[in-house]
Design a protein around this motif. Structure first.
Motif, PDB file in Angstrom:
ATOM      1  N   ASP A 253      -8.759 -27.575  21.214  1.00 18.96           N
ATOM      2  CA  ASP A 253      -8.237 -28.244  22.410  1.00 18.96           C
ATOM      3  C   ASP A 253      -6.760 -27.942  22.666  1.00 18.96           C
ATOM      4  OD1 ASP A 253     -10.745 -29.498  22.800  1.00 18.96           O
ATOM      5  OD2 ASP A 253     -10.192 -31.110  21.426  1.00 18.96           O
ATOM      6  N   HIS A 254      -6.198 -26.990  21.945  1.00 21.09           N
ATOM      7  CA  HIS A 254      -4.789 -26.617  22.155  1.00 21.09           C
ATOM      8  C   HIS A 254      -4.606 -25.112  22.326  1.00 21.09           C
ATOM      9  CE1 HIS A 254      -3.205 -30.631  21.283  1.00 21.09           C
ATOM     10  NE2 HIS A 254      -4.075 -30.700  20.298  1.00 21.09           N
ATOM     11  N   GLY A 255      -5.682 -24.401  22.504  1.00 22.49           N
ATOM     12  CA  GLY A 255      -5.573 -22.952  22.626  1.00 22.49           C
ATOM     13  C   GLY A 255      -6.849 -22.289  22.151  1.00 22.49           C
ATOM     14  N   TRP A 256      -6.790 -20.989  21.970  1.00 28.06           N
ATOM     15  CA  TRP A 256      -7.993 -20.216  21.694  1.00 28.06           C
ATOM     16  C   TRP A 256      -7.719 -19.203  20.599  1.00 28.06           C
ATOM     17  CZ3 TRP A 256     -12.566 -21.734  23.130  1.00 28.06           C
ATOM     18  CH2 TRP A 256     -13.668 -20.854  23.087  1.00 28.06           C
ATOM     19  N   ASN A 257      -8.682 -19.041  19.687  1.00 26.64           N
ATOM     20  CA  ASN A 257      -8.556 -18.109  18.573  1.00 26.64           C
ATOM     21  C   ASN A 257      -8.975 -16.696  18.961  1.00 26.64           C
ATOM     22  OD1 ASN A 257      -7.987 -19.482  15.755  1.00 26.64           O
ATOM     23  ND2 ASN A 257      -9.272 -20.922  16.891  1.00 26.64           N
ATOM     24  N   ALA A 258      -8.281 -15.712  18.411  1.00 30.11           N
ATOM     25  CA  ALA A 258      -8.717 -14.320  18.420  1.00 30.11           C
ATOM     26  C   ALA A 258      -9.258 -14.028  17.025  1.00 30.11           C
ATOM     27  CB  ALA A 258      -7.563 -13.388  18.755  1.00 30.11           C
ATOM     28  N   LEU A 259     -10.515 -13.652  16.933  1.00 29.53           N
ATOM     29  CA  LEU A 259     -11.208 -13.518  15.653  1.00 29.53           C
ATOM     30  C   LEU A 259     -11.362 -12.044  15.282  1.00 29.53           C
ATOM     31  CD1 LEU A 259     -14.109 -16.023  16.495  1.00 29.53           C
ATOM     32  CD2 LEU A 259     -11.977 -16.567  15.281  1.00 29.53           C
ATOM     33  N   TYR A 260     -10.864 -11.671  14.101  1.00 29.05           N
ATOM     34  CA  TYR A 260     -11.035 -10.283  13.672  1.00 29.05           C
ATOM     35  C   TYR A 260     -10.920 -10.176  12.152  1.00 29.05           C
ATOM     36  CZ  TYR A 260      -6.154  -9.567  12.331  1.00 29.05           C
ATOM     37  OH  TYR A 260      -4.945  -9.645  11.683  1.00 29.05           O
ATOM     38  N   PHE A 261     -11.587  -9.181  11.594  1.00 35.09           N
ATOM     39  CA  PHE A 261     -11.370  -8.751  10.216  1.00 35.09           C
ATOM     40  C   PHE A 261     -10.923  -7.292  10.170  1.00 35.09           C
ATOM     41  CE2 PHE A 261     -14.573 -12.036   8.429  1.00 35.09           C
ATOM     42  CZ  PHE A 261     -13.553 -12.939   8.184  1.00 35.09           C
ATOM     43  N   GLU A 262     -11.290  -6.494  11.179  1.00 34.97           N
ATOM     44  CA  GLU A 262     -10.927  -5.077  11.189  1.00 34.97           C
ATOM     45  C   GLU A 262     -10.194  -4.728  12.474  1.00 34.97           C
ATOM     46  OE1 GLU A 262     -14.042  -2.266  10.358  1.00 34.97           O
ATOM     47  OE2 GLU A 262     -14.926  -3.493   8.771  1.00 34.97           O
TER      48      GLU A 262
ATOM     49  N   THR B  29     -12.612 -15.720  20.346  1.00 33.61           N
ATOM     50  CA  THR B  29     -13.130 -14.472  20.895  1.00 33.61           C
ATOM     51  C   THR B  29     -13.216 -13.437  19.783  1.00 33.61           C
ATOM     52  OG1 THR B  29     -12.238 -14.886  23.107  1.00 33.61           O
ATOM     53  CG2 THR B  29     -12.709 -12.593  22.520  1.00 33.61           C
ATOM     54  N   PRO B  30     -14.422 -12.983  19.418  1.00 27.63           N
ATOM     55  CA  PRO B  30     -14.544 -11.973  18.360  1.00 27.63           C
ATOM     56  C   PRO B  30     -14.135 -10.589  18.856  1.00 27.63           C
ATOM     57  CG  PRO B  30     -16.596 -13.234  18.648  1.00 27.63           C
ATOM     58  CD  PRO B  30     -15.738 -13.480  19.840  1.00 27.63           C
ATOM     59  N   PHE B  31     -13.409  -9.872  17.999  1.00 27.14           N
ATOM     60  CA  PHE B  31     -13.027  -8.485  18.248  1.00 27.14           C
ATOM     61  C   PHE B  31     -13.738  -7.610  17.219  1.00 27.14           C
ATOM     62  CE2 PHE B  31      -9.853 -10.777  20.480  1.00 27.14           C
ATOM     63  CZ  PHE B  31      -9.310  -9.937  21.451  1.00 27.14           C
ATOM     64  N   ILE B  32     -14.395  -6.559  17.711  1.00 26.03           N
ATOM     65  CA  ILE B  32     -15.098  -5.605  16.852  1.00 26.03           C
ATOM     66  C   ILE B  32     -14.338  -4.289  16.915  1.00 26.03           C
ATOM     67  CG2 ILE B  32     -17.241  -4.310  16.505  1.00 26.03           C
ATOM     68  CD1 ILE B  32     -18.696  -6.600  17.949  1.00 26.03           C
ATOM     69  N   TYR B  33     -14.045  -3.711  15.775  1.00 28.63           N
ATOM     70  CA  TYR B  33     -13.349  -2.424  15.739  1.00 28.63           C
ATOM     71  C   TYR B  33     -14.372  -1.297  15.607  1.00 28.63           C
ATOM     72  CZ  TYR B  33     -10.264   1.348  14.296  1.00 28.63           C
ATOM     73  OH  TYR B  33      -9.597   2.547  14.227  1.00 28.63           O
ATOM     74  N   GLN B  34     -14.114  -0.194  16.280  1.00 28.29           N
ATOM     75  CA  GLN B  34     -15.076   0.908  16.302  1.00 28.29           C
ATOM     76  C   GLN B  34     -15.550   1.272  14.892  1.00 28.29           C
ATOM     77  OE1 GLN B  34     -12.463   3.908  18.176  1.00 28.29           O
ATOM     78  NE2 GLN B  34     -12.471   5.043  16.254  1.00 28.29           N
ATOM     79  N   GLY B  35     -16.855   1.379  14.735  1.00 27.51           N
ATOM     80  CA  GLY B  35     -17.444   1.698  13.437  1.00 27.51           C
ATOM     81  C   GLY B  35     -17.774   0.478  12.612  1.00 27.51           C
ATOM     82  N   GLU B  36     -17.147  -0.641  12.922  1.00 31.13           N
ATOM     83  CA  GLU B  36     -17.477  -1.892  12.233  1.00 31.13           C
ATOM     84  C   GLU B  36     -18.938  -2.242  12.446  1.00 31.13           C
ATOM     85  OE1 GLU B  36     -16.250  -6.629  12.645  1.00 31.13           O
ATOM     86  OE2 GLU B  36     -14.829  -5.097  13.333  1.00 31.13           O
ATOM     87  N   GLU B  37     -19.433  -1.923  13.647  1.00 29.14           N
ATOM     88  CA  GLU B  37     -20.800  -2.308  14.001  1.00 29.14           C
ATOM     89  C   GLU B  37     -21.859  -1.455  13.308  1.00 29.14           C
ATOM     90  OE1 GLU B  37     -19.970   0.951  17.047  1.00 29.14           O
ATOM     91  OE2 GLU B  37     -18.849  -0.457  15.814  1.00 29.14           O
TER      92      GLU B  37
END
Length: 557
Positions: A320-329, A364-372
């Motif tokens: 309720d105070h903002g939004w996460n950017a989700l990533y591991f790669e 919001t999930p971020f996928i890095y090329q090749g991670e998939e």
């Protein structure tokens, strides 16, 4: 409250140099991205973030920009980029550019003029300071890439500041002409259809104008500066929001290396009108020795408890105070199955286990090329690496300071070096993994014969098919975007377990992040639950999770 498009989205990062080469020069290009748009559409992603494609001498792989309005010829032309934007938009895919606004290349026209004298139009576009009386640097600040953060220019008889390579001079954001110059660049690309910005080290743009020495407990010659939260940082970002982001409705995600969750709230709370999301590095430090003089090159095993604590803290603080950017790669981070999982014995399982944990969170999930497809780190020798950060730190830590052995540095490089993410994308088992018909700019990971897109799409255990399922859940299940978050078993060293709840529905998201069976007694209460997703084909609700086993279960109240 109406959701913004990026709150229901999954964003795919492309490192253009390593994605797909269509002209045989060994370097990925824009026509290569265009060629793979249908692949990306089929994967289900909503937007593409492109690492820098501007004109650049490539001192730091494009994060040293000499002309912000021209596409580097190695990637193609401005017309090619316009084609990419148009073709992506026809498929419902948005385009996000990488904005490097903290520094430029030393080959940029602004800097070429600035270094000539102290009294021309561009003189104050960069940060210049006089030497100390003994002729030494203005302070003890060190570059992230090793050595001093200051370089002397005889024509001005002054030093200029560079947080990174000498070829990356820092811009002077105190000068309003600089800020307007950056905003004009952003407007230029918006006019071509760009939908948003990933902002490189954006929280570094404001500097303490007193330029004080940094504390130096280790007695080093140079100490890397505190590069966040300068006195006018929020003011500058708010101005950017008013000038460009808000009127043109452009998405923004800023890189904030040292940000903690309390810092993030100041940057991403919608009421403050700064950024939409930020990338934190905090959870990327859970495999380093704290306080070690060798920094991130002092590697340690993954601390699952620390990882859980950090991610949960961000979930709770931004609720309720903002939004996460989700990533591991990403382009600066190593491959997860090699870094934190077990790429040798459980590549599919560890890749999908970490993906389950990440994609189940709010943000919001971020996928890095090749991670998939579960790409892994290559076991290179030191001579095979290209990255300037690795080379300068090897010089500093191994050869100059002798604070780490060459063998231990190589071990760290194989675990966390940025180059691990930059090997060419592995499309198939043909020569050079189908990336190029020529000689690739960087060595292809030798495991491409078994780890590639074509093989993964046909495999019984398909990483990309699992990612498609996660992306589909993100698009269709409001519990992922709106549900509450509760971490369970916070002190368990192997199990990452949490609940999401919304409108009478509860999801249990659980993963065993180890190579051995782990008991999860609470599963006995979920025997009648609906299985939403799991990464073992013979999964049954029991009280034990096998190595890197992950599951999403649903109960209704």
């Amino acid at each position: 409250m109406t959701k913004q498009w990026w709150q229901n989205a999954v964003i795919y990062q492309i490192y253009p140099k390593s994605f797909l080469d269509t002209n045989g020069d060994g370097i990925g290009d824009l026509p290569g991205i265009i060629k793979k748009l249908d692949y990306l559409k089929d994967l289900g992603v909503d937007a593409l973030w492109l690492s820098p494609i501007y004109q650049s001498p490539q001192v730091d792989n494009g994060y040293d920009i000499s002309d912000y309005r021209r596409i580097d010829p190695m990637f193609g032309t401005n017309a090619d980029f316009q084609t990419l934007i148009d073709q992506a938009h026809r498929r419902g895919i948005k385009i996000i550019m990488d904005l490097v606004a903290n520094h430029t290349s030393d080959q940029a026209a602004w800097f070429q003029a600035s270094q000539k004298s102290r009294d021309n139009y561009f003189s104050d576009f960069y940060i210049w300071r006089d030497p100390k009386p003994d002729g030494s640097e203005p302070n003890n600040w060190g570059s992230n890439f090793g050595g001093s953060a200051w370089t002397y220019v005889p024509a001005r008889q002054q030093y200029y500041l560079h947080y990174y390579a000498p070829g990356q001079p820092d811009l002077n954001w105190e000068n309003p002409l600089v800020r307007q110059g950056i905003y004009d660049i952003m407007r230029y690309w918006k006019a071509h259809g760009v939908d948003g910005w990933r902002m490189d080290v954006i929280t570094s743009i404001s500097k303490d104008q007193n330029f004080p020495d940094n504390p130096n407990p280790h007695g080093l010659k140079y100490v890397v500066a505190n590069q966040n939260d300068g006195p006018r940082m929020h003011e500058f970002i708010q101005e950017m929001h008013q000038e460009v982001l808000k009127p043109f409705q452009m998405m923004s995600v800023g890189e904030s290396p040292d940000a903690k969750s309390q810092d993030a709230r100041l940057l991403v709370d919608p009421s403050r009108e700064e950024l939409d999301m930020i990338f934190t590095f905090e959870h990327m430090h859970v495999d380093r020795q704290p306080g070690d003089v060798n920094g991130r090159w002092a590697v340690a095993p993954l601390d699952v408890v620390a990882l859980k604590h950090i991610l949960a803290n961000w979930q709770n603080a931004l609720r309720d105070h903002g939004w996460n950017a989700l990533y591991f790669e990403n382009h600066d981070r190593a491959r997860t199955p090699s870094r934190w999982g077990d790429a040798k014995h459980f590549r599919y399982e560890s890749t999908t286990a970490f993906a389950t944990i990440l994609h189940g969170l709010q943000g919001t999930p971020f996928i890095y090329q090749g991670e998939e497809i579960g790409m892994t780190n290559p076991d290179f020798e030191l001579k095979d690496y290209e990255d300037i950060e690795l080379k300068t730190n090897y010089q500093k830590l191994v050869q100059d300071n002798h604070s780490i052995s060459a063998a231990d540095f190589l071990k760290a490089a194989r675990q966390i070096s940025r180059d691990n993410a930059r090997t060419p994308m592995q499309w198939n088992a043909t020569s050079q993994a189908g990336f190029t018909t020529g000689r690739p700019w960087f060595t292809v990971n030798p495991d491409y014969l078994k780890v590639n897109v074509a093989a993964d799409q046909q495999a019984a255990q398909s990483v990309s098919r699992y990612y498609k399922a996660l992306i589909h859940l993100r698009h269709t299940q409001a519990i992922l975007t709106d549900g509450s978050f509760d971490l369970l078993l916070p002190k368990d060293p192997h199990l990452f377990v949490y609940q999401r709840q919304l409108a009478g529905k509860t999801w249990l998201i659980a993963a065993n992040l180890s190579t051995t069976d782990q008991d999860l007694a609470l599963l006995k209460d979920w025997r009648q639950a609906k299985v939403i997703l799991n990464n073992y084909s013979d999964f049954e609700v029991a009280t034990t999770l096998r190595p890197y086993e992950a599951v999403i279960l649903e109960k209704e109240s």
